[in-house]
Design an enzyme around this catalytic site. Sequence first.
Site, PDB file in Angstrom:
ATOM      1  N   GLU A   1       0.371   1.984   3.188  1.00  0.00           N
ATOM      2  CA  GLU A   1       1.162   0.765   3.242  1.00  0.00           C
ATOM      3  C   GLU A   1       2.649   1.106   3.359  1.00  0.00           C
ATOM      4  OE1 GLU A   1       1.725  -3.281   0.609  1.00  0.00           O
ATOM      5  OE2 GLU A   1      -0.255  -2.544   1.127  1.00  0.00           O
TER       6      GLU A   1
ATOM      7  N   ARG B   1      -0.123  -7.024   6.881  1.00  0.00           N
ATOM      8  CA  ARG B   1       0.941  -6.016   6.898  1.00  0.00           C
ATOM      9  C   ARG B   1       1.372  -5.618   8.317  1.00  0.00           C
ATOM     10  NH1 ARG B   1       0.732  -7.925   2.524  1.00  0.00           N
ATOM     11  NH2 ARG B   1       0.591  -6.797   0.550  1.00  0.00           N
TER      12      ARG B   1
ATOM     13  N   SER C   1       3.333  -0.599  -3.457  1.00  0.00           N
ATOM     14  CA  SER C   1       1.984  -0.103  -3.221  1.00  0.00           C
ATOM     15  C   SER C   1       2.000   0.981  -2.152  1.00  0.00           C
ATOM     16  CB  SER C   1       1.066  -1.242  -2.777  1.00  0.00           C
ATOM     17  OG  SER C   1       0.922  -2.208  -3.802  1.00  0.00           O
TER      18      SER C   1
END
Length: 317
Positions: free
Chosen positions: A298, A167, A216
Site C-alpha cells: 500500500e 487505492r 498501513s
Amino acid sequence: MYPDTRGTLTEMRPLADLTWLRVGGPADALFIPADLDDLRDFLAALDPDVAVFPMGVGSNLIVRDGGLRAVVIRMGRGFNAIEVDAEAGRVVAGAAALDAHVARKAATAGLDLTFLRTIPGAIGGAVRMNAGCYGSYVADHLVSVRAVTRAGDLVTLTKADLNARYRQTDLPDGWVIVEATFAAEQGDTATLEARMDDQLAKRDATQPVKDRSAGSTFRNPAGFSSTGRADDVHDLKAWKVIDDAGLRGASVGGAQMSEKHSNFMINTGAASARDLETLGEEVRKKVFQNSGLRLQWEIMRIGEFDGDPIPAGLPEA
C-alpha cells in the site's frame, strides 16, 4: 535547465525530511509553486522529457536511497484553502489541505466527511489513491477535481474520469491535482465531532501513532476485506496474516513491523529505505509461504536503488 518561476526551485534536494518515514535520496529538483498560474507556466515550459512527480506530505511514501530522477512538485500554502457550502452539501479543498483539517472544518459546518479525520496526508494524495477508512472512500464523496496536465493545461475531471477503485485512480502520470470538490451529507456538528473523537481514540489505541510510519504497509488481502471487490467478506486483514506468519516485531536494520500493529512498518531511528523495502519484501515472502496469500504494497515506493535492486519477495503469479 529549468524554467524561471516565482515559486521555490531547489536542485538535488534530499527528500528524507519530507516523508513520514524520514528516508530517501535527493530529487533532481524540488519545485514549490507560488500559485496556480506559476504551476501552469512552469509545467508548460518544462522540457516534456523531464519526469514530474507530485508529492503531498509524504505520508504514504518510501523514497529509495538513490533518490528520484524527476522534478518533485510539492504544493504549499497557495493550495490549502477549504471552502464549505453547508446548504449545498459541498466542500471544496485545495490539494495541500490536510485530510484531518477538511474533516474538522466540514463537521463544524454540519457536513459529514468524518472518514477523512484519521487518514494521514493531504487531499491531493487522498484523491490520487482513493483513500478510505471506516467503510468510506474518497470516491464515495468525490464530485470532481481540477488538475494541471503535464503540458500546463488546467482541466476538470469527474469521478468517472478518474475511474477510482481500491487505492487507485487513472490520473495520468505527471498531472497535478490542485483542488477537489466533495459532496457531504448534513449532520449534527456535535455528533460528527464525537464520532471523530471516537475514531481518534480507536486509532491511538491500536496504531503506533508516535512512531515514524507511513500508515498501513500492505493492502488487505483481495477478496477478504476493504478492497472494494464484490466478493469481499470482511473477515481477514493484512495484520492477521502477518501475525499468523510470526512477523509481528520482525526487523531488518532500523526497520521494524510494529509490535503494536503488525501492518505498520516503522523506522526505529536509523533505517534506510533499503532496510524498509527489504523488510517489506521479506514479509510478503513469508506470508505467501505460510498462507498462500500475496500481499500487495500500500505504501508507494519510488526512485532509484543505491546499489543492486531489492529482489521481490514473491514469485511471479
